[in-house]
Design an enzyme around this catalytic site. Structure first.
Site, PDB file in Angstrom:
ATOM      1  N   GLU A  90       0.835  -1.200   0.000  1.00 37.32           N
ATOM      2  CA  GLU A  90       0.000   0.000   0.000  1.00 37.32           C
ATOM      3  C   GLU A  90       0.869   1.250   0.000  1.00 37.32           C
ATOM      4  O   GLU A  90       1.975   1.260   0.541  1.00 37.32           O
ATOM      5  CB  GLU A  90      -0.858   0.027   1.266  1.00 37.32           C
ATOM      6  CG  GLU A  90      -1.877  -1.074   1.308  1.00 37.32           C
ATOM      7  CD  GLU A  90      -2.710  -1.024   2.580  1.00 37.32           C
ATOM      8  OE1 GLU A  90      -3.619  -1.843   2.698  1.00 37.32           O
ATOM      9  OE2 GLU A  90      -2.447  -0.163   3.444  1.00 37.32           O
ATOM     10  N   CYS A 103       2.980   8.573   2.108  1.00 35.33           N
ATOM     11  CA  CYS A 103       3.343   7.568   3.110  1.00 35.33           C
ATOM     12  C   CYS A 103       3.705   6.293   2.340  1.00 35.33           C
ATOM     13  O   CYS A 103       2.855   5.709   1.671  1.00 35.33           O
ATOM     14  CB  CYS A 103       2.160   7.337   4.054  1.00 35.33           C
ATOM     15  SG  CYS A 103       2.483   6.051   5.275  1.00 35.33           S
ATOM     16  N   CYS A 110       4.926  -7.080   7.092  1.00 30.89           N
ATOM     17  CA  CYS A 110       5.822  -6.538   8.118  1.00 30.89           C
ATOM     18  C   CYS A 110       6.158  -7.627   9.124  1.00 30.89           C
ATOM     19  O   CYS A 110       5.272  -8.340   9.590  1.00 30.89           O
ATOM     20  CB  CYS A 110       5.162  -5.353   8.819  1.00 30.89           C
ATOM     21  SG  CYS A 110       6.274  -4.592  10.021  1.00 30.89           S
ATOM     22  N   CYS A 114       2.985  -5.739  15.118  1.00 28.24           N
ATOM     23  CA  CYS A 114       2.326  -4.975  16.185  1.00 28.24           C
ATOM     24  C   CYS A 114       0.900  -5.502  16.356  1.00 28.24           C
ATOM     25  O   CYS A 114       0.203  -5.769  15.369  1.00 28.24           O
ATOM     26  CB  CYS A 114       2.298  -3.489  15.842  1.00 28.24           C
ATOM     27  SG  CYS A 114       3.939  -2.768  15.767  1.00 28.24           S
ATOM     28  N   CYS A 117      -2.060  -3.828  14.279  1.00 32.48           N
ATOM     29  CA  CYS A 117      -1.825  -3.407  12.892  1.00 32.48           C
ATOM     30  C   CYS A 117      -2.144  -4.517  11.898  1.00 32.48           C
ATOM     31  O   CYS A 117      -1.715  -5.660  12.074  1.00 32.48           O
ATOM     32  CB  CYS A 117      -0.368  -2.984  12.740  1.00 32.48           C
ATOM     33  SG  CYS A 117       0.090  -2.616  11.042  1.00 32.48           S
ATOM     34  N   CYS A 331      -3.106   1.044   8.131  1.00 38.34           N
ATOM     35  CA  CYS A 331      -2.112   0.410   7.281  1.00 38.34           C
ATOM     36  C   CYS A 331      -2.441  -1.069   7.074  1.00 38.34           C
ATOM     37  O   CYS A 331      -2.669  -1.801   8.026  1.00 38.34           O
ATOM     38  CB  CYS A 331      -0.774   0.587   7.984  1.00 38.34           C
ATOM     39  SG  CYS A 331       0.582  -0.221   7.218  1.00 38.34           S
TER      40      CYS A 331
HETATM   41  S1  SF4 Z   1       2.601  -0.740  12.914  1.00 38.50           S
HETATM   42 FE1  SF4 Z   1       2.339  -2.379  11.369  1.00 38.50          FE
HETATM   43  S2  SF4 Z   1       3.721  -1.818   9.678  1.00 38.50           S
HETATM   44 FE2  SF4 Z   1       4.340  -0.591  11.495  1.00 38.50          FE
HETATM   45  S3  SF4 Z   1       5.926  -1.826  12.491  1.00 38.50           S
HETATM   46 FE3  SF4 Z   1       3.993  -2.436  13.467  1.00 38.50          FE
HETATM   47  S4  SF4 Z   1       3.277  -4.237  12.263  1.00 38.50           S
HETATM   48 FE4  SF4 Z   1       4.869  -3.187  11.060  1.00 38.50          FE
END
Ligand code: SF4
Length: 344
Positions: A90, A103, A110, A114, A117, A331
């Protein structure tokens, strides 16, 4: 076929020299691409026609294509860019009256994972190349017809786990002969890898560093940011202080407020104690709900009182405006809606 955005100006000069061309042809090509946004060699009308054909046989400017688009009512545009191997990432444009921020993603998925996310739900498939990171600027520019003034490397992925490509892309976007964006308007956002932060501080790049803290103590941070298990907040603050000492640039602490989790008065006080030890700004971000993710946004009253508690302690705090709420703002959402996941 080489990706033009992946090679440096001196490598382009060498490529052209191998075709028997003088060095100034590289400058002409870069002007077409970066200043005029022309990505088809056939349209580079001040180059001899045989050279245009030869370039098209050796180099490609765009390797991906926008596979989906989501427009929010406030002007935010989100694109899903599909790369030549079928993977997708994205990229988002956030326009405002006097600035326009891109962005960008740095990885497919990833590895940080997190807890709040969507991008981390499926892990990571691969790194993006420097050219793929830069190419997102071109897709956004064509999609929204706006000049990009600011860049945040805050999309999918962890920039400091794709260090070389990230730094090469930043060098290209701030190069006056290429992207021409002021380095001060480029932000690299990381969950915090102390050794890589120190390495970044030693690059000759006056960029802004943003650290995704999200919790004011190690116990809570280990739950919210799994990759942080091995990194204490103390180690992170020491690396951030080193960055400030080297670069003279205040660090930004990013803090996503999750209702009932990290938005309590006690958390605000702990965060204030940490932040007061650094030369920093604090960015509070209201959590955007993500399907399949077990968190809720903070109540308005909790958010306001958190903000005021930090301000009363003399901190420079901003509440990041929630933009693009009707464009799968969080995201990773557009990618999931379009059935793209790294496990496919
Ligand atoms: S917020 Fe999402 S994209 Fe950013 S580091 Fe954490 S898991 Fe990865």
């Amino acid at each position: 076929m080489r990706h033009l955005l992946d090679i440096s100006p001196s490598e382009l000069v060498e490529e052209l020299a191998a075709m028997g061309q003088p060095a100034y042809r590289a400058r002409q090509v870069l002007q077409w691409v970066w200043q005029h946004g022309v990505c088809d060699f056939a349209e580079m009308t001040n180059l001899p026609k045989p050279l245009r054909a030869e370039l098209a046989g050796r180099l490609v400017v765009l390797t991906g294509r926008p596979a989906a688009r989501s427009d929010a009512s406030d002007g935010v545009v989100k694109l899903l860019v599909e790369w030549s191997d079928g993977q997708a990432t994205e990229t988002v444009m956030i326009p405002a009256a006097r600035r326009c921020t891109a962005c960008l993603s740095v990885q497919v998925g990833c590895p940080v994972g997190c807890a709040f996310c969507a991008s981390g739900l499926d892990g990571v498939a691969r790194d993006l190349s420097a050219g793929e990171i830069l190419e997102q600027l071109f897709h956004l520019r064509s999609a929204a017809a706006r000049r990009i003034t600011h860049v945040v490397l805050m999309g999918m992925g962890e920039p400091l786990l794709n260090y070389d490509a990230t730094v090469a892309a930043v060098r290209a976007m701030v190069d006056p002969a290429r992207g021409g964006i002021s380095a001060r308007r480029v932000t690299v956002s990381t969950v915090g890898l102390p050794s890589q932060i120190r390495r970044l501080a030693r690059e000759d790049l006056p960029i802004t560093l943003a650290i995704s803290l999200h919790a004011p103590n190690d116990d809570l941070r280990r739950q919210l940011v799994p990759a942080a298990r091995a990194v204490s907040i103390e180690a992170l603050l020491a690396a951030a202080s080193d960055f400030f000492a080297r670069r003279g640039r205040e660090v930004t602490l990013e803090y996503v407020l999750l209702g009932g989790v990290n938005d309590t008065p006690a958390c605000a006080d702990q965060l204030a104690r940490l932040a007061r030890r650094l030369r920093c700004n604090v960015n509070l971000i209201r959590f955007n709900p993500v399907p399949g993710v077990p968190f809720v946004p903070p109540r308005e009253s909790a958010l306001r009182s958190f903000l005021e508690r930090l301000r009363r302690r003399g901190l420079n705090v901003h509440l990041r405006a929630s933009r693009g709420a009707d464009a799968e703002a969080a995201c990773g959402q557009l990618r999931r809606r379009n059935g793209k996941s790294v496990t496919e």
